[in-house]
Design an enzyme around this catalytic site. Structure first.
Site, PDB file in Angstrom:
ATOM      1  N   GLU A 184       0.842  -1.195   0.000  1.00 17.46           N
ATOM      2  CA  GLU A 184       0.000   0.000   0.000  1.00 17.46           C
ATOM      3  C   GLU A 184       0.877   1.245   0.000  1.00 17.46           C
ATOM      4  O   GLU A 184       1.530   1.552   1.001  1.00 17.46           O
ATOM      5  CB  GLU A 184      -0.935   0.020   1.206  1.00 17.46           C
ATOM      6  CG  GLU A 184      -1.846   1.235   1.211  1.00 17.46           C
ATOM      7  CD  GLU A 184      -2.753   1.308   2.431  1.00 17.46           C
ATOM      8  OE1 GLU A 184      -3.356   2.367   2.642  1.00 17.46           O
ATOM      9  OE2 GLU A 184      -2.843   0.306   3.149  1.00 17.46           O
ATOM     10  N   LYS A 208      -9.863 -15.820  15.692  1.00 19.28           N
ATOM     11  CA  LYS A 208      -9.768 -15.201  14.361  1.00 19.28           C
ATOM     12  C   LYS A 208     -11.029 -14.449  13.970  1.00 19.28           C
ATOM     13  O   LYS A 208     -11.324 -14.262  12.794  1.00 19.28           O
ATOM     14  CB  LYS A 208      -9.407 -16.238  13.293  1.00 19.28           C
ATOM     15  CG  LYS A 208      -8.028 -16.862  13.483  1.00 19.28           C
ATOM     16  CD  LYS A 208      -7.714 -17.832  12.375  1.00 19.28           C
ATOM     17  CE  LYS A 208      -6.277 -18.339  12.492  1.00 19.28           C
ATOM     18  NZ  LYS A 208      -6.027 -19.128  13.703  1.00 19.28           N
ATOM     19  N   ASP A 247       0.336 -15.012  12.773  1.00 17.14           N
ATOM     20  CA  ASP A 247      -0.826 -15.623  12.124  1.00 17.14           C
ATOM     21  C   ASP A 247      -1.651 -14.506  11.483  1.00 17.14           C
ATOM     22  O   ASP A 247      -2.342 -13.748  12.161  1.00 17.14           O
ATOM     23  CB  ASP A 247      -1.663 -16.378  13.166  1.00 17.14           C
ATOM     24  CG  ASP A 247      -2.773 -17.207  12.541  1.00 17.14           C
ATOM     25  OD1 ASP A 247      -3.185 -16.895  11.407  1.00 17.14           O
ATOM     26  OD2 ASP A 247      -3.236 -18.163  13.184  1.00 17.14           O
ATOM     27  N   HIS A 299      -4.431  10.326  -2.688  1.00 17.74           N
ATOM     28  CA  HIS A 299      -5.038   9.211  -3.408  1.00 17.74           C
ATOM     29  C   HIS A 299      -5.634   9.637  -4.752  1.00 17.74           C
ATOM     30  O   HIS A 299      -6.337   8.864  -5.394  1.00 17.74           O
ATOM     31  CB  HIS A 299      -6.134   8.568  -2.547  1.00 17.74           C
ATOM     32  CG  HIS A 299      -5.600   7.870  -1.323  1.00 17.74           C
ATOM     33  ND1 HIS A 299      -5.270   8.553  -0.178  1.00 17.74           N
ATOM     34  CD2 HIS A 299      -5.319   6.569  -1.089  1.00 17.74           C
ATOM     35  CE1 HIS A 299      -4.822   7.692   0.731  1.00 17.74           C
ATOM     36  NE2 HIS A 299      -4.830   6.500   0.208  1.00 17.74           N
TER      37      HIS A 299
END
Length: 797
Positions: free
Chosen positions: A94, A229, A303, A393
């Site tokens: 990014e 998660k 993770d 942007h």
């Protein structure tokens, strides 16, 4: 109508080498995938990862994807585990994210640093036990609470690092979800707590079978209460992973100077955003901490799926006495310093770089993550309040689909007509085109636009072309360069983004003038130069094979010789000492021939290359040059100190008068970017080769002289040095030019260079280091000092 596939009609394929962690098995799986998909998969052909190291990390390994790592910071920590300056490796694709984190880190560090503390570290697993009725479930819940110590002993038998700190039965109807809450030392602990909990569940079943407490009719190791998660409000309150907090206090001066906004503006946005977050149903309140968390997770082998729950945050600001206090709590940061992907070599290296591999590494990593996430939150809020967020942007709008050039278009079909015409060989055939791997240098303009429309092919492409004049001839090879240019508006947008990221008055003023900063027509101007038949111009250009333009495809292409062993001093912008007096003289004589050929042909140059700056337009743009100076002095005081800034402000104050004088002087075609980034000398005769003509314009000829001297002389240059080159250039342009008038024009051109181009360089230097400025800026200031002395001596005489 969708065709129904009967059960058993499709034979399920078997992947080759299942369970094998060898290079042979990896290759076999890669070939299988190629055959199954028809994809070439060239990027997976080789892998730097040893398959044997991946046992327990991935199955059916076929290759790796390299994600770029950028360095953010450094950020000053005053934490329990994290102390001192820390630089963070962030794995991301990014654009502007690493720069934004670094800006926030700079502000926090200059204001005194960030305080950080780990509040707690927990990992949960919640097995479920289903009973025949509500009463049996309630009886089990009461019974199991008293068995914590016994369960802790069972857990210790299978895990030396998992310590059971809480046992919480949650009854939902006939089911009891039993929350095991662990401390897991340096590991995130998701796998170890699963093993430990499974051992505990087996013991519970054995005890229930032998006792009087009801036996469950069904059980499972997990039924979603742990929130593994997934983001849950329970974990925000009770914690799952590490609960960590970071806080900083920024004085108003630092907020204004670095973040280019005010504490009050950030506080106002914060209070409005809290209400909006409630309306949107956001749990907690955060800006974009997940950006930093995801980038650190990827870089250090965490993770990645845990980003979802780890990214939940509680960000707050408070303003008191002009100071801005900012706090970020990450209540459920699931991280570890051992286990999982942390053992892979690159990920381990990143953990080592953070100092997070020894005892206490997990807590240190949590503090670092929270501190850098706080830095990004602050930087992003500052960008929004100052208007930089949208500017950064911006993209060029297109009302139609464009069939842009692709890399494969830079082949025989494009090159054959050009080579045939330039070599006067109508029957010429191009038989092969291959890239030359030599990391070509792009111009700053092309480099700027590489940040923008990435689907579009732009840049400099060295190619080796094999060709024959006619059938049966021996093949020949020619090395050439294909330059594919971006549009002027693409360049203007990317330059405006840099100005926006600078913040302050420069960000406010630049958008009003971005279309007048000299980038207009850069995509058509250079092809026009290379098409010119003017003998003086062609004598200094690289050999040109042709120009291709197709506006519908936004294609503006120049094909020229590749400057290799036959030239010297190419790309020596960081080596001014390599330019000896004979080299400088040769370059000046070369460009003087162009100046002489076009001197006095002002209308012709305007009609050819477009409008040039005037005294009127320059005067109108004074607010921009002033904003540039203000920014340069604030951001680069090591290059432009207060005394030098004041001298340039004096020059700016007199701009309407001296630019009008300069406009009345004889003008010509100038390169307008005449420095060692864009010029070289042919070794055989020291003749000039000048390329990158995208900024070519109408100006006094001394403009190219002033820029070259700023780049190749030293900050210790003498008046005699300058005078010698002034006289050489003047005489090469044409005999009979008045020396005093020529020197006056040089002085004004030098001022113009220092106020405009030099300030643009310094703006870019804020975001992309330009090492050559370390000698160009002091040399330019020395040249101005010399001219001040000459002018003063003239008055005294």
């Amino acid at each position: 109508m969708t065709e129904t596939i009967e059960p058993g009609a499709v034979e399920y394929p078997a992947l080759p080498g299942r369970g094998e962690y060898t290079e042979e098995a990896r290759r076999a799986r890669l070939e299988w995938l190629r055959a199954a998909t028809g994809a070439a998969l060239g990027s997976l052909e080789t892998s730097t990862i040893d398959p044997r190291s991946l046992t327990g990390n991935v199955e059916n390994f076929v290759g790796g994807i390299e994600i770029p790592i950028g360095l953010a910071g450094p950020l000053l920590f005053d934490g329990q585990r994290a102390r001192g300056l820390v630089t963070a490796p962030l794995a991301t694709t990014e654009g502007a994210m690493v720069a934004s984190v670094s800006r926030g880190a700079k502000a926090i560090t200059l204001a005194g640093g960030v305080a950080s503390r780990v509040i707690s570290q927990r990992m949960t697993r919640a097995p479920v036990f289903e009973f025949a009725g509500l009463g049996e479930a309630a009886e089990f819940a009461r019974w199991v609470v008293g068995r914590k110590d016994a369960l802790d002993r069972q857990i210790a038998a299978v895990s030396t690092h998992s310590r059971l700190v809480e046992l919480d039965p949650v009854q939902l109807g006939r089911s009891v979800h039993l929350r095991f809450v662990y401390e897991t030392a340096e590991a995130a602990g998701q796998n170890m707590t699963t093993v430990a909990t499974w051992r505990a569940c087996r013991w519970i079943h054995d005890q229930l079978a032998a006792g009087s407490v009801p036996v469950p009719v069904w059980s499972a190791i997990e039924a979603n209460l742990s929130g593994d998660k997934k983001f849950t409000r329970l974990n925000m309150i009770a914690g799952r992973g590490t609960r960590v907090v970071a806080e900083c206090v920024l004085d108003e001066a630092t907020v204004r100077r670095v973040l280019k906004t005010t504490p009050g503006a950030i506080d106002r946005l914060y209070r409005i955003s809290v209400v909006a977050a409630q309306q949107a149903g956001m749990a907690g309140h955060d800006i974009d901490a997940a950006n930093v968390i995801a980038a650190l997770f990827v870089a250090t082998g965490q993770d990645i799926a845990c980003v979802h729950e780890s990214g939940a945050g509680l960000f707050s600001v408070d303003v008191s006495g002009g100071e801005l206090r900012a706090t970020l709590v990450l209540p459920s940061l699931v991280t570890g310093a051992v286990g999982g992907g942390t053992g892979l070599a690159p990920q381990r290296d990143c953990l080592e770089a953070l100092g997070c591999t020894g005892e206490g590494g997990a807590a240190r990593f949590a503090e670092i993550t929270c501190g850098f996430a706080l830095a990004l939150n602050l930087s992003t809020m500052a960008a929004i309040t100052s208007g930089q967020f949208a500017d950064a942007h911006e993209r060029l709008g297109r009302g139609r689909r464009v069939n842009w050039l692709r890399p494969e278009d830079l082949g025989p079909a494009l090159l054959r007509p050009m080579l045939a015409a330039s070599l006067d060989a109508p029957g010429l055939d191009v038989t092969a085109v291959a890239p030359i791997e030599d990391a070509p240098r792009s111009s700053l303009i092309t480099e700027l636009t590489s940040r923008g429309e990435r689907r579009k092919t732009t840049g400099v492409f060295p190619l080796r072309v094999t060709w024959v004049r006619r059938d049966g001839d021996d093949p020949k090879q020619t090395d050439l360069v294909v330059k594919v240019k971006p549009l002027d508006q693409e360049v203007a947008i990317e330059a405006a983004k840099l100005a926006s990221l600078c913040g302050g008055r420069l960000a406010e003023v630049y958008p009003r003038w971005r279309d007048a900063t000299g980038f207009g027509g850069v995509h058509t101007r250079e092809p026009a130069v290379y098409r010119s038949a003017d003998p003086a111009l062609r004598a200094v250009l690289p050999e040109t094979y042709g120009v291709f333009e197709d506006p519908a495809r936004e294609a503006h292409v120049i094909v020229m010789e590749r400057l290799g062993t036959g030239v010297i001093l190419k790309d020596t912008v960081d080596e001014p000492e390599a330019w000896r007096p004979r080299h400088i003289a040769a370059a000046l004589r070369g460009i003087a021939s162009v100046h002489a050929a076009w001197l006095g042909r002002e209308e012709e140059v305007r009609g050819w290359l477009g409008a040039a700056r005037t005294a009127e337009s320059m005067t109108a743009m004074r607010e921009l040059w002033s904003a540039h100076l203000e920014h340069s002095a604030a951001e680069h005081p090591d290059l432009l100190d207060a005394c030098a800034a004041r001298r340039l402000e004096d020059v700016l104050d007199g701009l309407p008068d001296w630019w009008r004088r300069m406009e009345a002087m004889p003008r010509t075609l100038v390169h307008n970017d005449f420095n060692p980034r864009n010029i070289a000398l042919r070794a055989a005769d020291l003749s000039l080769v000048a390329y990158d003509w995208e900024l070519a314009t109408l100006h006094v000829p001394q403009r190219d002289l002033a820029e070259l001297l700023a780049f190749v002389l030293s900050p210790e240059a003498s008046e005699a040095d300058v005078t010698a080159y002034l006289d050489l250039h003047r005489e090469a342009v044409g005999a009979g030019i008045d020396p005093a008038a020529w020197r006056d024009g040089y002085r004004l051109a030098l001022w113009d260079f220092a106020l405009t181009r030099l300030q643009m360089y310094l703006m870019v230097h804020t975001h992309r280091e330009l090492p050559f400025l370390r000698h160009v800026v002091p040399t330019a200031l020395r040249l101005i000092e010399i001219e001040d002395a000459v002018e003063e001596a003239g008055r005294a005489g």
